[in-house]
Design an enzyme around this catalytic site. Structure first.
Site, mmCIF file in Angstrom:
data_model
loop_
_atom_site.group_PDB
_atom_site.id
_atom_site.type_symbol
_atom_site.label_atom_id
_atom_site.label_comp_id
_atom_site.label_asym_id
_atom_site.label_seq_id
_atom_site.Cartn_x
_atom_site.Cartn_y
_atom_site.Cartn_z
ATOM 1 N N ALA A 24 1.733 -3.579 -6.609
ATOM 2 C CA ALA A 24 1.128 -4.779 -7.180
ATOM 3 C C ALA A 24 2.276 -5.642 -7.663
ATOM 4 C CB ALA A 24 0.188 -4.429 -8.332
ATOM 5 N N VAL A 71 2.482 -7.850 -9.896
ATOM 6 C CA VAL A 71 2.582 -8.013 -11.347
ATOM 7 C C VAL A 71 3.433 -6.910 -11.953
ATOM 8 C CG1 VAL A 71 0.433 -6.739 -11.701
ATOM 9 C CG2 VAL A 71 1.272 -8.210 -13.518
ATOM 10 N N CYS A 72 3.443 -5.746 -11.364
ATOM 11 C CA CYS A 72 4.012 -4.541 -11.964
ATOM 12 C C CYS A 72 5.526 -4.469 -11.751
ATOM 13 C CB CYS A 72 3.341 -3.307 -11.359
ATOM 14 S SG CYS A 72 4.050 -1.749 -11.912
ATOM 15 N N PRO A 73 6.316 -4.407 -12.828
ATOM 16 C CA PRO A 73 7.767 -4.328 -12.658
ATOM 17 C C PRO A 73 8.222 -3.035 -11.994
ATOM 18 C CG PRO A 73 7.164 -3.952 -14.955
ATOM 19 C CD PRO A 73 5.925 -4.403 -14.249
ATOM 20 N N THR A 85 7.566 -3.401 -8.323
ATOM 21 C CA THR A 85 8.394 -4.430 -7.704
ATOM 22 C C THR A 85 9.817 -3.956 -7.473
ATOM 23 O OG1 THR A 85 7.051 -6.127 -8.782
ATOM 24 C CG2 THR A 85 9.160 -6.824 -7.880
#
Length: 316
Positions: free
Chosen positions: A47, A49-51, A54
């Site tokens: 996702a 949004v997720c660090p 990412t």
């Protein structure tokens, strides 16, 4: 260290502080093992949004693994069944369908891998398409897998990319340790705290960590360790790029922001974003803002997310 990221229902200790649960699947891709390095065998669920998710996407690109490991992007609007795919939240731009099983949520993948699974349905998920199971869901281990497991199959230009070189490992590990505690996880401990004392302890730790990074990056130093890009940069960067657009507001990390309070960090962060495509192309500010502000409803019940800061990241 865990990659577990639960915005909707975080685990809170008795003193009001956030306690991050451990990841559940901790296997590795290696020659002679259950999970052999093979082109096209593995799939990455993330996702944007997720660090934690990412950073696996960034390393996948830095190592030239796009043709080796396929990827799917889930919606940033997490619910009780984990991160939804397009079959459930297809109206959110950039959300993709699950190409393997057409599942609705990451929960379905966890249950397929282990019918008795009772943990959190987090990302990233490194999936084995041959054995139909989860290899690993701990981002710190996935980026190490990506860094070396496929080197014998990669073109030399990517095989020689080493984000965890032997001679720098001790320093990388030391920086990773306090960056995780004070900054990566610190912003969550600040945002998820349910008592004033727990919040103040956490937010002070965040900025103490950022102060420390600022000193490291002052002068003409381009990277955190040595004179080269390493996983330490990747792991810190995914938090700093989200700081002004999310953590400064939703998590009350507002003693300073990055762009005005930390010139060395800001310059390092902008350089990676504008000069290294894997960082820029793995970043979606709309997903980041919508994810944090619409999912953490116990903090932000209106689900309104901010227009600013403008711009999301400054030019070089």
């Amino acid at each position: 260290m865990s990659a577990q990221d639960d915005i909707t229902k975080p685990r809170i200790a008795a003193d009001g502080s956030f306690a991050r649960p451990e990841s559940s699947f901790r296997n590795f891709i290696e020659k002679g093992g259950r999970f052999e390095p093979e082109k096209g065998r593995y799939h990455l669920y993330i996702a944007l949004v997720c660090p934690w998710a990412t950073r696996t996407l960034i390393v996948r690109k830095l190592k030239g693994l796009e043709d080796f490991i396929s990827v799917s992007v889930a919606s940033p609007r997490k619910d009780d069944d984990g991160w939804p795919f397009a079959t459930v939240d297809g109206d959110f731009p950039g959300t993709e369908a699950d190409p393997l099983y057409n599942y609705g949520h990451t929960k379905d993948l966890y249950i397929r891998a282990d019918p008795n699974f009772s943990g959190r349905y987090t990302v990233p998920i490194l999936w084995d398409k041959k054995l139909h199971t989860i290899v690993n869901n701990e981002s710190s281990e996935i980026i190490r897998i990506f860094n070396s497991a496929f080197n014998d199959l990669l073109p030399s230009e990517y095989a020689k990319v080493d984000l965890y070189p032997e001679h720098l490992r001790k320093e990388i590990d030391e920086i990773n340790d306090w960056v995780y505690t004070d900054i990566n996880n610190g912003v969550y401990r600040s945002g998820f705290a349910t008592t004033q004392q727990a919040y103040e302890d956490a937010v002070k730790s965040v900025f103490s960590g950022l102060d420390k990074v600022e000193k490291i990056l002052q002068g003409d130093k381009k990277f955190l360790v040595g004179n080269q890009l390493t996983e330490a940069d990747v792991r810190l960067w995914v938090t700093t790029i989200r700081f002004d657009v999310a953590y400064h507001g939703i998590f009350k990390c507002n003693i300073k922001n990055i762009r005005h309070g930390y010139p060395a960090i800001n310059g390092w962060m902008k350089t990676l974003y504008w000069n290294y495509d894997p960082f820029k192309s793995s970043t979606d500010f709309y997903h980041i803002k919508a994810g944090y502000y619409s999912t953490a409803t116990w903090i932000n019940p209106t689900k309104i997310y901010p227009v600013g800061p403008i711009p999301d990241i400054e030019p070089l």
